[in-house]
Design a protein around this motif. Structure first.
Motif, PDB file in Angstrom:
ATOM      1  N   ALA A  22       0.837  -1.204   0.000  1.00 46.71           N
ATOM      2  CA  ALA A  22       0.000   0.000   0.000  1.00 46.71           C
ATOM      3  C   ALA A  22       0.872   1.253   0.000  1.00 46.71           C
ATOM      4  N   ALA A  23       1.952   1.228   0.758  1.00 47.02           N
ATOM      5  CA  ALA A  23       2.849   2.388   0.814  1.00 47.02           C
ATOM      6  C   ALA A  23       3.501   2.624  -0.547  1.00 47.02           C
ATOM      7  N   GLU A  24       3.894   1.524  -1.198  1.00 43.82           N
ATOM      8  CA  GLU A  24       4.497   1.614  -2.543  1.00 43.82           C
ATOM      9  C   GLU A  24       3.494   2.222  -3.538  1.00 43.82           C
ATOM     10  N   ILE A  25       2.266   1.721  -3.490  1.00 45.15           N
ATOM     11  CA  ILE A  25       1.214   2.198  -4.401  1.00 45.15           C
ATOM     12  C   ILE A  25       0.936   3.682  -4.124  1.00 45.15           C
ATOM     13  N   ASP A  26       0.848   4.055  -2.859  1.00 43.91           N
ATOM     14  CA  ASP A  26       0.625   5.463  -2.500  1.00 43.91           C
ATOM     15  C   ASP A  26       1.726   6.362  -3.075  1.00 43.91           C
ATOM     16  N   ARG A  27       2.956   5.897  -2.969  1.00 42.47           N
ATOM     17  CA  ARG A  27       4.075   6.678  -3.516  1.00 42.47           C
ATOM     18  C   ARG A  27       3.914   6.866  -5.021  1.00 42.47           C
ATOM     19  N   ASP A  28       3.604   5.771  -5.722  1.00 43.95           N
ATOM     20  CA  ASP A  28       3.527   5.802  -7.188  1.00 43.95           C
ATOM     21  C   ASP A  28       2.348   6.614  -7.723  1.00 43.95           C
ATOM     22  N   TYR A  29       1.265   6.675  -6.958  1.00 45.49           N
ATOM     23  CA  TYR A  29       0.058   7.356  -7.460  1.00 45.49           C
ATOM     24  C   TYR A  29      -0.163   8.722  -6.807  1.00 45.49           C
ATOM     25  N   ALA A  30       0.833   9.194  -6.066  1.00 46.78           N
ATOM     26  CA  ALA A  30       0.671  10.433  -5.281  1.00 46.78           C
ATOM     27  C   ALA A  30       0.157  11.597  -6.118  1.00 46.78           C
ATOM     28  N   GLU A  34      -7.437   9.955  -8.697  1.00 45.37           N
ATOM     29  CA  GLU A  34      -8.187   8.772  -8.283  1.00 45.37           C
ATOM     30  C   GLU A  34      -7.781   7.496  -9.013  1.00 45.37           C
ATOM     31  N   LEU A  35      -7.766   6.427  -8.246  1.00 44.57           N
ATOM     32  CA  LEU A  35      -7.384   5.115  -8.750  1.00 44.57           C
ATOM     33  C   LEU A  35      -8.629   4.223  -8.745  1.00 44.57           C
ATOM     34  N   VAL A  36      -8.704   3.331  -9.749  1.00 42.92           N
ATOM     35  CA  VAL A  36      -9.770   2.327  -9.739  1.00 42.92           C
ATOM     36  C   VAL A  36      -9.130   0.970  -9.440  1.00 42.92           C
ATOM     37  N   LEU A  37      -9.494   0.395  -8.295  1.00 46.17           N
ATOM     38  CA  LEU A  37      -8.998  -0.940  -7.941  1.00 46.17           C
ATOM     39  C   LEU A  37      -9.976  -1.952  -8.505  1.00 46.17           C
ATOM     40  N   ILE A  38      -9.481  -2.887  -9.295  1.00 44.41           N
ATOM     41  CA  ILE A  38     -10.361  -3.941  -9.809  1.00 44.41           C
ATOM     42  C   ILE A  38      -9.952  -5.272  -9.195  1.00 44.41           C
ATOM     43  N   GLY A  39     -10.767  -5.763  -8.287  1.00 42.39           N
ATOM     44  CA  GLY A  39     -10.501  -7.037  -7.628  1.00 42.39           C
ATOM     45  C   GLY A  39     -11.016  -8.185  -8.489  1.00 42.39           C
ATOM     46  N   ARG A  53      -7.934  -0.647   2.598  1.00 43.90           N
ATOM     47  CA  ARG A  53      -7.990   0.047   3.892  1.00 43.90           C
ATOM     48  C   ARG A  53      -6.682   0.706   4.243  1.00 43.90           C
ATOM     49  N   ARG A  54      -5.587   0.211   3.668  1.00 39.42           N
ATOM     50  CA  ARG A  54      -4.270   0.774   3.936  1.00 39.42           C
ATOM     51  C   ARG A  54      -3.913   1.938   3.006  1.00 39.42           C
ATOM     52  N   LEU A  55      -4.657   2.086   1.911  1.00 41.19           N
ATOM     53  CA  LEU A  55      -4.314   3.097   0.903  1.00 41.19           C
ATOM     54  C   LEU A  55      -4.771   4.483   1.310  1.00 41.19           C
ATOM     55  N   HIS A  56      -3.909   5.459   1.072  1.00 40.56           N
ATOM     56  CA  HIS A  56      -4.297   6.860   1.256  1.00 40.56           C
ATOM     57  C   HIS A  56      -4.745   7.458  -0.068  1.00 40.56           C
ATOM     58  N   THR A  57      -4.264   6.899  -1.169  1.00 39.70           N
ATOM     59  CA  THR A  57      -4.671   7.353  -2.496  1.00 39.70           C
ATOM     60  C   THR A  57      -6.185   7.205  -2.629  1.00 39.70           C
ATOM     61  N   PRO A  58      -6.882   8.264  -3.082  1.00 39.40           N
ATOM     62  CA  PRO A  58      -8.331   8.119  -3.279  1.00 39.40           C
ATOM     63  C   PRO A  58      -8.604   7.037  -4.323  1.00 39.40           C
ATOM     64  N   HIS A  59      -9.596   6.208  -4.053  1.00 38.80           N
ATOM     65  CA  HIS A  59      -9.837   5.102  -4.975  1.00 38.80           C
ATOM     66  C   HIS A  59     -11.287   4.651  -4.966  1.00 38.80           C
ATOM     67  N   ARG A  60     -11.670   4.007  -6.052  1.00 39.34           N
ATOM     68  CA  ARG A  60     -12.950   3.308  -6.148  1.00 39.34           C
ATOM     69  C   ARG A  60     -12.658   1.827  -6.210  1.00 39.34           C
ATOM     70  N   VAL A  61     -13.680   1.029  -5.930  1.00 41.29           N
ATOM     71  CA  VAL A  61     -13.511  -0.420  -5.970  1.00 41.29           C
ATOM     72  C   VAL A  61     -14.477  -1.012  -6.988  1.00 41.29           C
ATOM     73  N   GLU A  62     -13.939  -1.858  -7.848  1.00 39.66           N
ATOM     74  CA  GLU A  62     -14.753  -2.593  -8.818  1.00 39.66           C
ATOM     75  C   GLU A  62     -14.363  -4.067  -8.707  1.00 39.66           C
ATOM     76  N   PHE A  63     -15.229  -4.922  -9.217  1.00 39.61           N
ATOM     77  CA  PHE A  63     -14.906  -6.348  -9.237  1.00 39.61           C
ATOM     78  C   PHE A  63     -15.114  -6.911 -10.635  1.00 39.61           C
ATOM     79  N   ILE A  64     -14.346  -7.927 -10.934  1.00 41.83           N
ATOM     80  CA  ILE A  64     -14.488  -8.620 -12.205  1.00 41.83           C
ATOM     81  C   ILE A  64     -14.347 -10.114 -11.897  1.00 41.83           C
ATOM     82  N   ARG A  93      -9.099   6.326 -16.992  1.00 38.55           N
ATOM     83  CA  ARG A  93      -8.848   6.219 -15.543  1.00 38.55           C
ATOM     84  C   ARG A  93      -7.563   5.449 -15.247  1.00 38.55           C
ATOM     85  N   HIS A  94      -7.028   5.690 -14.050  1.00 39.90           N
ATOM     86  CA  HIS A  94      -5.877   4.916 -13.589  1.00 39.90           C
ATOM     87  C   HIS A  94      -6.390   3.647 -12.918  1.00 39.90           C
ATOM     88  N   VAL A  95      -5.989   2.504 -13.474  1.00 41.55           N
ATOM     89  CA  VAL A  95      -6.549   1.226 -13.039  1.00 41.55           C
ATOM     90  C   VAL A  95      -5.463   0.328 -12.441  1.00 41.55           C
TER      91      VAL A  95
END
Ligand code: IMP
Ligand code: MG
Length: 177
Positions: A22-30, A34-39, A53-64, A93-95
């Protein structure tokens, strides 16, 4: 139970690694917004919940959801079928695709092709586990939790015939002789 379970990755070790990812992702998307997480269902549901829950980067959640034809002898063993698509357009969007495990690589490679065709602003991949010895297809993994040996693993979202998904740790499963 005819199977035996051996702990491979403890709850504590998973939590530690998820926080690092999560910290790595936060750094990369700072600076990206907004990020779209696709689970990828069902296996990634626990990992996605903890990671998000660990991410500070604003994000939405989608599922596939996808399924492989692998068990049908007449089909191409690498063929993957879309079962459930995301609900919203990902164009521009950033996915980040969030997977439980990359085994042969067919599933993730299919998803990357499918989602890239929709022209996201960027597309990256995150998987908790990878079995490098089983790789058949080269697919870029941007965020990796753990490399594991070629054993069947269950728990933390992963199943054996729909069982053991909600174990809080990752175990190697050995079937009785
Ligand atoms: P691939 O297409 O061969 O990379 O397979 C990926 C999918 O197979 C994963 O998303 C899992 O659903 C499933 N899978 C592969 N190895 C395991 C395992 O050890 N335990 C549980 N599921 C697995
Ligand atoms: Mg999966």
């Amino acid at each position: 139970m005819p199977e035996t379970l051996t702990t491979l990755i403890s709850e504590e070790l998973i939590a530690e690694r998820v926080a690092e990812l999560a910290a790595e992702i936060d750094r990369d998307y700072a600076d990206k917004g907004e990020l779209v997480l696709i689970g990828v269902l069902k296996g990634s549901f626990m990992f996605l919940a903890d990671l998000a829950r660990r991410l500070h980067t604003p994000h939405r959640v989608e599922f596939i959801s996808v399924s492989s034809y692998g068990d049908r002898v007449s089909e191409d063993p690498g063929a993957v079928r879309l079962i459930l698509d995301v609900r919203h357009d990902i164009g521009g969007r950033h996915v980040l695709v969030v997977e439980d495990i990359v085994d042969t690589g067919h599933t993730l490679s299919y998803l990357v092709r499918l989602l890239n065709a929709r022209l996201p602003a960027s597309l990256k991949t995150c998987t908790l586990l990878r079995k490098p010895d089983r790789s058949q297809v080269d697919v870029a993994i941007d965020y990796l939790g753990f490399d594991i040996p070629d054993v069947w693993v269950v728990g933390y979202g992963l199943d054996f015939a729909e069982r053991y998904r909600t174990l809080p740790r990752i175990c190697a499963l050995k079937q009785a002789e």
